[in-house]
Design a protein around this motif. Structure first.
Motif, PDB file in Angstrom:
ATOM      1  N   THR A 213       0.837  -1.496  -0.013  1.00  0.00           N
ATOM      2  CA  THR A 213      -0.128  -0.003  -0.171  1.00  0.00           C
ATOM      3  C   THR A 213       0.648   1.115  -0.040  1.00  0.00           C
TER       4      THR A 213
ATOM      5  N   ARG B 116       4.655   4.142  -6.386  1.00  0.00           N
ATOM      6  CA  ARG B 116       4.718   2.502  -6.500  1.00  0.00           C
ATOM      7  C   ARG B 116       6.251   2.974  -7.450  1.00  0.00           C
TER       8      ARG B 116
ATOM      9  N   GLY C 123       4.359  -2.205  -3.890  1.00  0.00           N
ATOM     10  CA  GLY C 123       3.992  -0.966  -3.499  1.00  0.00           C
ATOM     11  C   GLY C 123       5.204  -0.463  -3.806  1.00  0.00           C
TER      12      GLY C 123
END
Length: 157
Positions: free
Chosen positions: A8, A12, A99
């Motif tokens: 999360t 990214r 992530g």
């Protein structure tokens, strides 16, 4: 650490996107006691070839004047998994990304004082805001920690 724990977190990290083009890294190697042994600058040029592999040419300049090069060929297996190879990598490196993080695991033939040692790397990369990529790799042999490599990367225009 489990790579999935970073799913999360942002920004990214996309390995292929980050390393296409020119990237520079500033790094150091510390022994298991934390003493600084060597520093380096690495210039990386990455291109995706016709086979869909990311080819990363890494040119190192070490603080003692030594120059070296490693060429990685990296293939994306699926959304989260990568494999890679290079001339001094034993077999294939495996990578997982979630992530803002990527974890590589591989064995490397490392020449030290004229002898070749096969060492294992547990290599973690974390993308930070503003495009800074932090890399921390633990090097071990027979399960014993030999030292750590720390690198900060930044895209070059």
């Amino acid at each position: 650490m489990k790579i999935e724990d970073y799913a999360t977190l942002s920004p990214r990290f996309d390995l292929f996107n980050y390393f296409q083009g020119n990237t520079r890294g500033w790094g150091m190697f510390q022994d298991r006691g934390g003493s600084l042994k060597r520093q380096f600058v690495v210039d990386i040029n990455g291109v995706v070839d016709s086979n869909g592999e990311l080819v990363m040419t890494e040119d190192f300049v070490w603080s003692d004047g030594e120059k070296s090069q490693r060429v990685w060929r990296i293939r994306k297996q699926d959304e989260h998994h990568y494999s890679g190879r290079a001339g001094d990598v034993v077999g294939e490196a495996t990578g997982k990304a979630y992530g803002n993080a990527l974890n590589w695991a591989y064995d490397l033939n490392l020449v030290v004082d004229g002898k070749t040692w096969q060492v294992s790397f547990d290599d973690w990369m974390f993308l930070q805001p503003d495009g800074v990529l932090l890399n921390r790799a633990t090097m071990s042999k027979f399960g014993f920690r030999l030292g750590e490599v720390t690198i900060a990367f930044q895209k070059q225009s």
